[in-house]
Write a protein that holds these residues in place. Structure first.
Motif, PDB file in Angstrom:
ATOM      1  N   ALA A  71      42.356 111.221  75.811  1.00 46.29           N
ATOM      2  CA  ALA A  71      41.601 110.310  74.337  1.00 46.29           C
ATOM      3  C   ALA A  71      42.782 110.571  73.599  1.00 46.29           C
ATOM      4  O   ALA A  71      42.797 109.989  71.884  1.00 46.29           O
ATOM      5  CB  ALA A  71      40.339 110.938  74.335  1.00 46.29           C
ATOM      6  N   ARG A  72      43.386 112.051  73.145  1.00 42.46           N
ATOM      7  CA  ARG A  72      44.340 112.359  72.311  1.00 42.46           C
ATOM      8  C   ARG A  72      45.183 110.994  72.321  1.00 42.46           C
ATOM      9  O   ARG A  72      45.213 110.793  70.791  1.00 42.46           O
ATOM     10  CB  ARG A  72      45.114 113.905  72.258  1.00 42.46           C
ATOM     11  N   ALA A  73      46.074 110.988  73.132  1.00 43.98           N
ATOM     12  CA  ALA A  73      47.228 109.202  72.862  1.00 43.98           C
ATOM     13  C   ALA A  73      46.443 108.765  72.065  1.00 43.98           C
ATOM     14  O   ALA A  73      47.203 107.585  72.126  1.00 43.98           O
ATOM     15  CB  ALA A  73      47.525 109.527  74.731  1.00 43.98           C
ATOM     16  N   LEU A  74      45.472 108.072  73.041  1.00 48.11           N
ATOM     17  CA  LEU A  74      44.937 107.085  72.467  1.00 48.11           C
ATOM     18  C   LEU A  74      44.509 107.040  70.715  1.00 48.11           C
ATOM     19  O   LEU A  74      44.935 105.635  70.107  1.00 48.11           O
ATOM     20  CB  LEU A  74      43.725 106.689  73.891  1.00 48.11           C
ATOM     21  N   VAL A  75      43.994 107.924  71.026  1.00 49.67           N
ATOM     22  CA  VAL A  75      43.718 108.147  68.979  1.00 49.67           C
ATOM     23  C   VAL A  75      44.335 107.812  68.217  1.00 49.67           C
ATOM     24  O   VAL A  75      44.961 106.989  67.241  1.00 49.67           O
ATOM     25  CB  VAL A  75      42.233 109.731  68.620  1.00 49.67           C
ATOM     26  N   ALA A  76      46.264 108.455  68.928  1.00 48.34           N
ATOM     27  CA  ALA A  76      47.229 108.566  68.811  1.00 48.34           C
ATOM     28  C   ALA A  76      48.382 106.757  68.084  1.00 48.34           C
ATOM     29  O   ALA A  76      48.951 106.550  67.234  1.00 48.34           O
ATOM     30  CB  ALA A  76      48.336 109.561  68.997  1.00 48.34           C
ATOM     31  N   LEU A  77      47.451 106.422  68.753  1.00 46.71           N
ATOM     32  CA  LEU A  77      47.545 104.917  68.695  1.00 46.71           C
ATOM     33  C   LEU A  77      46.791 103.409  68.094  1.00 46.71           C
ATOM     34  O   LEU A  77      46.726 102.478  67.940  1.00 46.71           O
ATOM     35  CB  LEU A  77      48.463 104.765  70.235  1.00 46.71           C
ATOM     36  N   GLY A  78      45.682 104.728  67.635  1.00 48.20           N
ATOM     37  CA  GLY A  78      44.784 103.970  66.361  1.00 48.20           C
ATOM     38  C   GLY A  78      43.648 103.811  66.888  1.00 48.20           C
ATOM     39  O   GLY A  78      42.959 103.364  66.662  1.00 48.20           O
ATOM     40  N   ALA A  79      43.279 104.323  68.224  1.00 46.80           N
ATOM     41  CA  ALA A  79      42.099 103.410  69.259  1.00 46.80           C
ATOM     42  C   ALA A  79      40.825 103.888  68.739  1.00 46.80           C
ATOM     43  O   ALA A  79      41.173 105.366  68.060  1.00 46.80           O
ATOM     44  CB  ALA A  79      42.139 103.103  70.418  1.00 46.80           C
ATOM     45  N   HIS A  80      39.900 103.608  68.991  1.00 50.28           N
ATOM     46  CA  HIS A  80      38.228 104.242  67.719  1.00 50.28           C
ATOM     47  C   HIS A  80      38.395 104.446  70.204  1.00 50.28           C
ATOM     48  O   HIS A  80      37.975 103.603  70.472  1.00 50.28           O
ATOM     49  CB  HIS A  80      37.730 103.531  67.637  1.00 50.28           C
ATOM     50  N   VAL A  81      38.172 106.113  69.814  1.00 48.92           N
ATOM     51  CA  VAL A  81      37.640 106.680  70.950  1.00 48.92           C
ATOM     52  C   VAL A  81      36.163 107.062  71.371  1.00 48.92           C
ATOM     53  O   VAL A  81      36.029 108.016  70.579  1.00 48.92           O
ATOM     54  CB  VAL A  81      38.475 107.779  71.923  1.00 48.92           C
ATOM     55  N   THR A  82      35.781 106.314  72.619  1.00 51.89           N
ATOM     56  CA  THR A  82      34.166 107.386  72.600  1.00 51.89           C
ATOM     57  C   THR A  82      34.496 108.261  73.426  1.00 51.89           C
ATOM     58  O   THR A  82      35.196 107.639  75.192  1.00 51.89           O
ATOM     59  CB  THR A  82      32.742 106.008  73.249  1.00 51.89           C
ATOM     60  N   PHE A  83      34.556 109.124  73.704  1.00 51.24           N
ATOM     61  CA  PHE A  83      34.906 110.010  74.760  1.00 51.24           C
ATOM     62  C   PHE A  83      33.475 110.840  75.172  1.00 51.24           C
ATOM     63  O   PHE A  83      32.259 111.456  74.381  1.00 51.24           O
ATOM     64  CB  PHE A  83      35.435 111.308  73.945  1.00 51.24           C
ATOM     65  N   VAL A  84      33.267 110.573  77.136  1.00 50.50           N
ATOM     66  CA  VAL A  84      31.665 111.267  77.382  1.00 50.50           C
ATOM     67  C   VAL A  84      32.807 112.664  78.383  1.00 50.50           C
ATOM     68  O   VAL A  84      33.385 111.722  79.148  1.00 50.50           O
ATOM     69  CB  VAL A  84      31.455 109.767  77.989  1.00 50.50           C
ATOM     70  N   THR A  85      32.013 113.454  77.679  1.00 51.42           N
ATOM     71  CA  THR A  85      32.735 114.309  78.657  1.00 51.42           C
ATOM     72  C   THR A  85      31.599 114.980  78.816  1.00 51.42           C
ATOM     73  O   THR A  85      30.844 116.066  78.903  1.00 51.42           O
ATOM     74  CB  THR A  85      33.360 115.189  77.610  1.00 51.42           C
ATOM     75  N   GLY A  86      31.813 115.528  80.868  1.00 50.80           N
ATOM     76  CA  GLY A  86      30.904 116.614  81.292  1.00 50.80           C
ATOM     77  C   GLY A  86      31.231 118.533  80.944  1.00 50.80           C
ATOM     78  O   GLY A  86      32.588 118.137  79.853  1.00 50.80           O
ATOM     79  N   PRO A  87      30.496 119.315  81.700  1.00 49.90           N
ATOM     80  CA  PRO A  87      31.176 120.310  80.724  1.00 49.90           C
ATOM     81  C   PRO A  87      32.211 120.742  81.267  1.00 49.90           C
ATOM     82  O   PRO A  87      32.698 121.928  82.297  1.00 49.90           O
ATOM     83  CB  PRO A  87      30.293 120.824  82.119  1.00 49.90           C
ATOM     84  N   ALA A  88      33.363 120.413  80.090  1.00 53.15           N
ATOM     85  CA  ALA A  88      34.575 121.008  80.853  1.00 53.15           C
ATOM     86  C   ALA A  88      35.590 122.415  80.219  1.00 53.15           C
ATOM     87  O   ALA A  88      34.375 122.789  79.634  1.00 53.15           O
ATOM     88  CB  ALA A  88      35.785 119.545  79.860  1.00 53.15           C
ATOM     89  N   ASP A  89      36.518 122.865  81.027  1.00 55.43           N
ATOM     90  CA  ASP A  89      37.129 124.346  80.364  1.00 55.43           C
ATOM     91  C   ASP A  89      37.962 124.576  79.258  1.00 55.43           C
ATOM     92  O   ASP A  89      37.902 124.458  78.666  1.00 55.43           O
ATOM     93  CB  ASP A  89      37.934 124.266  81.346  1.00 55.43           C
ATOM     94  N   VAL A  90      38.092 122.481  78.680  1.00 58.95           N
ATOM     95  CA  VAL A  90      38.932 122.610  77.679  1.00 58.95           C
ATOM     96  C   VAL A  90      38.059 122.125  76.340  1.00 58.95           C
ATOM     97  O   VAL A  90      37.383 121.257  76.834  1.00 58.95           O
ATOM     98  CB  VAL A  90      40.699 121.684  77.655  1.00 58.95           C
ATOM     99  N   ALA A  91      38.619 122.431  75.788  1.00 61.15           N
ATOM    100  CA  ALA A  91      37.842 121.723  73.961  1.00 61.15           C
ATOM    101  C   ALA A  91      37.656 119.949  74.287  1.00 61.15           C
ATOM    102  O   ALA A  91      39.235 119.954  74.127  1.00 61.15           O
ATOM    103  CB  ALA A  91      38.469 122.570  72.791  1.00 61.15           C
ATOM    104  N   PRO A  92      36.784 119.361  73.059  1.00 59.13           N
ATOM    105  CA  PRO A  92      36.986 117.849  73.351  1.00 59.13           C
ATOM    106  C   PRO A  92      38.060 117.523  72.212  1.00 59.13           C
ATOM    107  O   PRO A  92      38.451 118.715  71.094  1.00 59.13           O
ATOM    108  CB  PRO A  92      36.002 118.043  72.778  1.00 59.13           C
ATOM    109  N   PRO A  93      38.868 116.526  72.004  1.00 61.97           N
ATOM    110  CA  PRO A  93      39.724 116.528  71.513  1.00 61.97           C
ATOM    111  C   PRO A  93      39.287 115.789  70.334  1.00 61.97           C
ATOM    112  O   PRO A  93      38.268 115.500  69.560  1.00 61.97           O
ATOM    113  CB  PRO A  93      40.311 115.150  71.897  1.00 61.97           C
ATOM    114  N   ASP A  94      39.984 115.622  68.444  1.00 60.97           N
ATOM    115  CA  ASP A  94      39.892 115.576  67.690  1.00 60.97           C
ATOM    116  C   ASP A  94      39.479 113.898  67.276  1.00 60.97           C
ATOM    117  O   ASP A  94      40.844 113.187  67.783  1.00 60.97           O
ATOM    118  CB  ASP A  94      40.620 116.116  66.597  1.00 60.97           C
TER     119      ASP A  94
END
Length: 398
Positions: free
Chosen positions: A219-242
């Protein structure tokens, strides 16, 4: 990044309006000009004087103000912004937007604008989950309106759940995402990530060892390329991307609903490790341990989210990418999965314990497509994400 950008900020009547001074400060610190519009209900939570003082701009409130119409009519006001932001966006205003109603300045501006719109919903959990609100939100997404949040959290009314507005810093990230140049600018990409938790009872659940790190990196890499990202996540260990539209879920069924709500999309990347099964009838109270007896659990199959999207008869994303976590015969099993699911690409990896990949910081993947099998060397998950994002950008811009 926001220097010289003009943001039309529509503040509607919810308790989360008290966070708008902070958002205005953040926007102005980034060099943006904020043109504020307030509904009459918003005045109950924050004063126009406060908003005007912080924005350094006049606050527009009345559709039939003859002075305002002389200086800048509502049609012109709706066209001069680089982005229209609605925060907080109440159920009432979301409903008006979805139905094309305009009985005040805010709703009229939203109907008249030819500028992209970002909404940050804020409402009671039951109001957000009400089928009418979900239908309205789904319609707005189909119309091209972008959402940031809502998220789970404590409500001013004392309840807890989805409906809480995201923090001003997250809204700022979402706004900045509109102005990132790159090969994926203007593209909407759906990414799923993390595990799902399937309840057995209120304190136990079925899950897997996915950390969500790879999906988050993608998701972070796609945002860096200019994409609008809808990020659907389960209860992950890592923090969601900005910089993403964040949708947090627990179960596979909730993830399916979130995915269907987020469509249409130009591409869908299914990196989530969705549980294959769930307990058919989860207990509403804790199952007590009884000496000499074991509980009997009846299982049901979870929805196959990847296959459903890949095999959509209409509205299918142009590119559908699945993931295959295998412990043996990686290429053979992943190739069969790609054919069975009907997706365009499969990203496969060996997650047997000896590799240390599951939950680790590195990955070694095989990309399987119509072009054949492409083996990538072991690298960081961030590097895997960047390489995959570049290939997605190439596929979507050909």
């Amino acid at each position: 990044m926001l220097a010289g950008k003009r943001i039309l900020l529509i503040i509607s009547g919810g308790i989360a309006a008290f966070k708008m001074p902070q958002l205005i400060r953040l926007l102005r610190a980034q060099g943006a000009t904020v043109c504020p519009v307030m509904t009459s209900s918003a005045h109950e939570f924050i004063t126009p004087l406060t908003v005007s003082s912080l924005a350094g701009e006049k606050v527009y409130t009345n559709l039939f103000d003859l002075t305002d119409e002389t200086e800048m009519g509502h049609i012109q006001l709706s066209r001069v912004a680089d982005l229209v932001v609605v925060a907080p966006a109440t159920a009432n205003l979301i409903g008006k937007m979805a139905q094309g109603l305009c009985d005040d300045l805010a709703s009229t501006l939203l109907l008249a604008t030819d500028t992209q719109v970002l909404v940050a919903p804020a409402m009671n959990v039951r109001m957000w989950l009400n089928p009418a609100t979900q239908r309205n939100a789904a319609q707005l997404r189909k119309d091209g309106v972008r959402f940031v949040g809502p998220v789970d959290g404590d409500m001013a009314c004392g309840e807890y759940g989805p409906g809480r507005m995201v923090e001003p810093e997250q809204i700022l990230d979402a706004i900045a995402g509109f102005f990132i140049d790159g090969p994926l600018a203007g593209k909407h990409i759906l990414v799923t990530s993390g595990p799902t938790h399937e309840p057995i009872d209120p304190v136990r659940y079925i899950a897997n060892r996915s950390s969500g790190a790879q999906g988050t990196s993608i998701a972070r890499a796609l945002v860096a390329l200019g994409a609008h990202v809808t990020f659907v996540t389960g209860p992950a260990d890592v923090a969601p991307p900005d910089g993403v539209t964040l949708v947090q879920v627990e179960t596979a069924q909730q993830m399916l609903q979130a995915v269907e709500t987020a469509l249409p999309a130009d591409a869908a990347i299914f990196a989530a490790a969705v549980a294959d099964w769930r307990v058919a009838s989860a207990s509403g109270s804790k199952i007590k341990k009884r000496k000499g007896t074991l509980p009997t659990l009846e299982f049901a199959e979870n929805p196959d989210i990847l296959a459903r999207v890949a095999q959509m008869p209409s509205g299918r994303p142009r590119l559908v990418v699945g993931f295959a976590a295998e412990t043996d015969d990686v290429v053979a099993h992943a190739t069969a999965k790609r054919q069975r699911k009907g997706c365009d690409w499969i990203v496969a990896n060996d997650v047997s314990p000896a590799t240390g990949i599951m939950g680790g910081s590195e990955n070694a993947v095989v990309l399987i497509s119509d072009a054949g099998v492409e083996e990538w060397p072991r690298m960081s998950k961030a590097d895997v994400a960047m390489r995959l994002a570049d290939k997605i950008a190439t596929a979507l811009t050909v």
